[in-house]
Design an enzyme around this catalytic site. Structure first.
Site, PDB file in Angstrom:
ATOM      1  N   ASP A   1      -9.334  -9.928   8.675  1.00 26.67           N
ATOM      2  CA  ASP A   1      -8.805  -8.578   8.410  1.00 26.67           C
ATOM      3  C   ASP A   1      -9.781  -7.443   8.697  1.00 26.67           C
ATOM      4  O   ASP A   1      -9.369  -6.407   9.177  1.00 26.67           O
ATOM      5  CB  ASP A   1      -8.356  -8.493   6.941  1.00 26.67           C
TER       6      ASP A   1
ATOM      7  N   HIS B   1     -10.506  -2.641  11.387  1.00 24.87           N
ATOM      8  CA  HIS B   1      -9.421  -3.493  10.876  1.00 24.87           C
ATOM      9  C   HIS B   1      -9.240  -4.653  11.869  1.00 24.87           C
ATOM     10  O   HIS B   1      -8.259  -4.690  12.611  1.00 24.87           O
ATOM     11  CB  HIS B   1      -8.155  -2.631  10.788  1.00 24.87           C
TER      12      HIS B   1
ATOM     13  N   ARG C   1       0.842  -1.186   0.000  1.00 26.28           N
ATOM     14  CA  ARG C   1       0.000   0.000   0.000  1.00 26.28           C
ATOM     15  C   ARG C   1       0.882   1.242   0.000  1.00 26.28           C
ATOM     16  O   ARG C   1       1.951   1.253   0.600  1.00 26.28           O
ATOM     17  CB  ARG C   1      -0.911   0.020   1.233  1.00 26.28           C
TER      18      ARG C   1
ATOM     19  N   SER D   1      -1.196  -3.872  10.292  1.00 26.28           N
ATOM     20  CA  SER D   1      -0.806  -4.786   9.220  1.00 26.28           C
ATOM     21  C   SER D   1       0.442  -5.573   9.602  1.00 26.28           C
ATOM     22  O   SER D   1       1.387  -5.022  10.176  1.00 26.28           O
ATOM     23  CB  SER D   1      -0.542  -4.006   7.941  1.00 26.28           C
TER      24      SER D   1
ATOM     25  N   CYS E   1       0.870  -7.812  11.854  1.00 28.36           N
ATOM     26  CA  CYS E   1       1.084  -7.968  13.293  1.00 28.36           C
ATOM     27  C   CYS E   1       0.285  -9.126  13.880  1.00 28.36           C
ATOM     28  O   CYS E   1       0.084  -9.195  15.091  1.00 28.36           O
ATOM     29  CB  CYS E   1       0.761  -6.679  14.021  1.00 28.36           C
TER      30      CYS E   1
ATOM     31  N   LYS F   1      -9.572  -2.479   1.543  1.00 24.65           N
ATOM     32  CA  LYS F   1      -9.283  -1.357   2.443  1.00 24.65           C
ATOM     33  C   LYS F   1     -10.061  -0.103   2.041  1.00 24.65           C
ATOM     34  O   LYS F   1     -10.564   0.634   2.892  1.00 24.65           O
ATOM     35  CB  LYS F   1      -7.791  -1.037   2.433  1.00 24.65           C
TER      36      LYS F   1
ATOM     37  N   TYR G   1      -1.240  -3.475  -7.010  1.00 25.55           N
ATOM     38  CA  TYR G   1      -1.084  -4.215  -5.755  1.00 25.55           C
ATOM     39  C   TYR G   1      -2.406  -4.298  -4.981  1.00 25.55           C
ATOM     40  O   TYR G   1      -3.181  -3.340  -4.924  1.00 25.55           O
ATOM     41  CB  TYR G   1      -0.003  -3.564  -4.869  1.00 25.55           C
TER      42      TYR G   1
ATOM     43  N   ARG H   1       2.000 -12.167  -0.615  1.00 28.76           N
ATOM     44  CA  ARG H   1       0.676 -12.541  -0.106  1.00 28.76           C
ATOM     45  C   ARG H   1       0.106 -13.754  -0.820  1.00 28.76           C
ATOM     46  O   ARG H   1       0.377 -13.981  -1.988  1.00 28.76           O
ATOM     47  CB  ARG H   1      -0.299 -11.372  -0.322  1.00 28.76           C
TER      48      ARG H   1
HETATM   49  P1  GTP Z   1      -2.460  -7.694   7.433  1.00 24.29           P
HETATM   50  O1  GTP Z   1      -3.024  -8.859   6.696  1.00 24.29           O
HETATM   51  O2  GTP Z   1      -1.403  -6.950   6.689  1.00 24.29           O
HETATM   52  O3  GTP Z   1      -3.475  -6.743   7.979  1.00 24.29           O
HETATM   53  O4  GTP Z   1      -1.627  -8.295   8.686  1.00 24.29           O
HETATM   54  P2  GTP Z   1      -1.987  -9.397   9.791  1.00 24.29           P
HETATM   55  O5  GTP Z   1      -2.295  -8.667  11.064  1.00 24.29           O
HETATM   56  O6  GTP Z   1      -2.985 -10.383   9.311  1.00 24.29           O
HETATM   57  O7  GTP Z   1      -0.604 -10.116  10.003  1.00 24.29           O
HETATM   58  P3  GTP Z   1      -0.208 -11.673  10.002  1.00 24.29           P
HETATM   59  O8  GTP Z   1      -1.107 -12.531  10.843  1.00 24.29           O
HETATM   60  O9  GTP Z   1      -0.047 -12.101   8.619  1.00 24.29           O
HETATM   61  O10 GTP Z   1       1.197 -11.566  10.758  1.00 24.29           O
HETATM   62  C1  GTP Z   1       2.354 -11.496  10.077  1.00 24.29           C
HETATM   63  C2  GTP Z   1       3.583 -11.493  10.950  1.00 24.29           C
HETATM   64  O11 GTP Z   1       3.349 -11.570  12.343  1.00 24.29           O
HETATM   65  C3  GTP Z   1       4.464 -12.680  10.601  1.00 24.29           C
HETATM   66  O12 GTP Z   1       5.775 -12.223  10.538  1.00 24.29           O
HETATM   67  C4  GTP Z   1       4.254 -13.611  11.766  1.00 24.29           C
HETATM   68  O13 GTP Z   1       5.349 -14.449  11.933  1.00 24.29           O
HETATM   69  C5  GTP Z   1       4.098 -12.642  12.914  1.00 24.29           C
HETATM   70  N1  GTP Z   1       3.333 -13.191  14.036  1.00 24.29           N
HETATM   71  C6  GTP Z   1       2.016 -13.513  14.046  1.00 24.29           C
HETATM   72  N2  GTP Z   1       1.645 -13.974  15.260  1.00 24.29           N
HETATM   73  C7  GTP Z   1       2.759 -13.933  16.031  1.00 24.29           C
HETATM   74  C8  GTP Z   1       3.010 -14.260  17.395  1.00 24.29           C
HETATM   75  O14 GTP Z   1       2.139 -14.676  18.146  1.00 24.29           O
HETATM   76  N3  GTP Z   1       4.289 -14.061  17.840  1.00 24.29           N
HETATM   77  C9  GTP Z   1       5.282 -13.582  17.040  1.00 24.29           C
HETATM   78  N4  GTP Z   1       6.486 -13.417  17.547  1.00 24.29           N
HETATM   79  N5  GTP Z   1       5.072 -13.274  15.748  1.00 24.29           N
HETATM   80  C10 GTP Z   1       3.832 -13.436  15.256  1.00 24.29           C
HETATM   81 MN    MN Z   2      -3.799 -10.647   7.396  1.00 26.69          MN
HETATM   82 MN    MN Z   3      -4.990  -5.616   7.000  1.00 24.63          MN
END
Ligand code: GTP
Ligand code: MN
Ligand code: MN
Length: 596
Positions: A285, A238, A70, A260, A262, A218, A209, A378
């Protein structure tokens, strides 16, 4: 081609856009498997997609290396009054923006096909289905919209003669001269992602993208929907939505907002490490939250698929995502391609294959210095394929939310979990949510920034009004019926840089504590920042006590660290300005007082 609708305003808009963008032809999308087949074949031929041998009906795609995330600095909220966009959004006068973008769009689809994609965000059976039409010159967008939204004839049937819909105009901005051969990923260096909230209109130009081009996601379901939600008394957030079932069969639905990259997708599909507990997925999401007749907040996922971060997704971290994509019917963007026609990314398996084609289309071996996959690469896959998807995910009523989690990526200060004192304090937690930046948006990675409710890039209006709307939402309901609010941080680190908490499936222990709190049978310490469990209050059975994680440290509330946080919160509140709700000022002063 004759248009499959008698919706006059839609027909007029489609001809206006065609006149401006001058495509070779106009195609109305029907969302059918045949259309998917036709367009994927076309994209394979064009070199945009590579059909995978190892996953049925699935494709590898590498974008232009400059078009991978983004673009927040090119994203605009074009409200009539600048004050309505607020200090956290880029703003331009809607008329000025339209003049600029009209010139960008003029002839921008030359040599291409213009696709008209009718779609519905949320269940087709909703009382008032929220409709949209995306006009695009990108086949990649069409097939991605097949996965991510309810699209095609079923959606178009809901338009009738005159239903309201959000106008979503998208062009990659790469017209073709007669005879000119196309590139695999057409896009333009100039990019605009513009929102006209008063007109419920989105204009996107120059990027292919996901977050910039799949306008139902979004742009509509967060930026435009947040404006609608404020006017109509609901919330567009979100957030993931999950269903947690205890060994006794008690069910709680939880919504969670993390910035994002996280951990939303990971938490939404979690496989609990504690015996007898079950997590099912309703969304990963976006959540739309509305009050039901019983006074509780109900959540609906407007989407139809997952657009998940690939790196870090593996059998050991997110097996349900792996099972979902193994079923096929998926698109993988900016991951690596294996020799035998499969995809790979960092964290997919413990050891990388000996040879790969990287997301940059270069040869790659484990000795290569660069990553094989872009950090924001992705997978795009249907939600119905996820074995953990809850059957009620498509229920137009939504599901009643027991708890809202806010969380960010903080190496220090923020404990593993904190329960708010009440709704207003929970809104303060959300309003001061902070996280280290990730690769999901263009820009520097690892800088701490405030991200209210994980919505900073997605609030379609003034951030101060948005926070006031959250405060007001709490006043519209019986306190006992409101979700409890928790603040989590899976990412706290020790002095040596290691994570203090194992995360992933072990996060189920935190979910369990939260619902035990809701049901009134878990203990917590009252601290200046909220209710925090001691290590004994968490169910840690089965967790290796000799591991290098440090649960006590993960849960610690360090008053000095929190005192150091106060001026940062103050500075953040100052950027919101006059419209910051006084309730949040009060919460900051109360926190300062409790820390003294
Ligand atoms: P968007 O789809 O962009 O909105 O992001 P999201 O919040 O869905 O993120 P996603 O679940 O794909 O998390 C991606 C990152 O977070 C990766 O690098 C994972 O390894 C890390 N991650 C997710 N859960 C954990 C956790 O419980 N502990 C740690 N250390 N890392 C985590
Ligand atoms: Mn996600
Ligand atoms: Mn997101």
């Amino acid at each position: 081609m004759t248009a499959p609708t008698t919706h006059q305003k839609l027909l007029e808009w489609v001809s206006e856009v065609a006149e401006l963008t001058t495509p070779d032809r106009v195609v109305w999308c029907d969302g059918s498997p045949l259309e998917w087949r036709r367009l994927t074949d076309k994209l394979v031929q064009a070199g945009t997609l590579v059909r995978l041998d190892k996953k049925p009906n699935s494709f590898w795609c590498a974008s232009d290396p400059t078009d991978v995330a983004r673009v927040e600095d090119r994203t605009y909220i074009c409200s009539a009054d600048e004050a309505d966009a607020g200090p956290t959004n880029n703003w331009m006068d809607p008329l000025d923006m339209k003049v600029i973008m009209t010139e960008q769009y003029r002839g921008s689809m030359a040599g291409r096909t213009m696709y008209v994609i009718p779609f519905c965000m949320g269940p087709l059976t909703a009382d008032k289905p929220l409709l949209g039409v995306e006009i695009t010159d990108s086949e990649y967008v069409v097939i991605s919209m097949h996965i991510m939204t309810r699209t095609g004839s079923d959606a178009l049937a809901l338009f009738g003669e005159d239903a309201d819909f959000v106008r979503c105009l998208h062009s990659v901005g790469a017209p073709l001269k007669p005879g000119q051969t196309d590139v695999p990923w057409p896009c333009d260096r100039t990019k605009y992602i513009s929102h006209f909230p008063e007109e419920r209109t989105i204009w996107s130009y120059g990027s292919g993208y996901g977050g910039n081009a799949l306008l139902g996601k979004k742009c509509y379901s967060l930026r435009i929907a947040s404006v609608m939600a404020r006017e109509e008394g609901w919330l567009a957030e979100h957030m993931l939505i999950l269903k947690l079932t205890s060994p006794h069969g008690t069910v709680h639905y939880i919504a969670a907002a993390f910035p994002s990259a996280c951990g939303k997708t990971n938490l939404a599909m979690l496989e609990p490490s504690i015996p007898g507990w079950k997590v099912e997925t309703l969304g990963d999401d976006i959540a739309w939250l509305r009050f039901g007749d019983d006074g509780r907040l109900y959540a609906v996922n407007p989407e139809n698929g997952f657009f998940g971060v690939a790196p870090g997704t593996g059998w050991n971290t997110n097996p349900n995502a792996m099972r979902t994509i193994a079923k096929g019917n998926s698109i993988f963007t900016n991951v690596a391609l294996t020799d035998d026609g499969d995809v790979w990314w960092e964290g997919c398996t413990d050891t990388p294959p000996d040879y790969l084609t990287s997301w940059r289309r270069d040869d790659w071996t484990p000795a290569s210095e660069d990553l094989s996959s872009h950090p924001n690469s992705r997978y795009c896959t249907p939600i119905t394929q996820c074995p953990a998807t809850a059957p009620e995910w498509d229920d137009p009523q939504g599901v009643p939310i027991s708890a809202i989690f806010f969380g960010g990526r903080r190496a220090t200060t923020v404990p593993l979990v904190t329960e708010s004192f009440d709704w207003q304090h929970g809104v303060f937690m959300g309003a001061t949510l902070s996280s280290e930046t990730t690769a999901a948006a263009a820009g520097e990675v690892g800088v701490v920034r405030r991200d209210p409710m994980a919505m900073l890039p997605f609030i379609g209006y003034h951030a101060g009004d948005y926070l006031q709307h959250w405060i007001d939402t709490g006043k519209r309901a019986d306190t006992a019926k409101l979700p409890k609010i928790f603040y989590v941080n899976w990412f706290r680190r020790g002095d040596d840089g290691r994570f203090l908490w194992p995360g992933f499936s072990e996060n189920s222990r935190v979910l369990k504590w939260a619902v035990d709190r809701i049901e009134g049978h878990a203990t917590a310490f009252q601290t200046p920042i909220g209710w925090v469990p001691g290590a004994k209050a968490l169910d840690l059975r089965g967790l290796d006590p000799s591991s290098h994680f440090d649960i006590r440290q993960a849960l610690a509330v360090d008053h000095d660290e929190w005192r150091a946080e106060l001026p940062l919160i103050e500075a953040w509140f100052a950027t919101i300005g006059d419209k910051l709700p006084t309730a949040l000022h009060d919460e900051l002063e109360a926190l300062r007082h409790r820390l003294d």
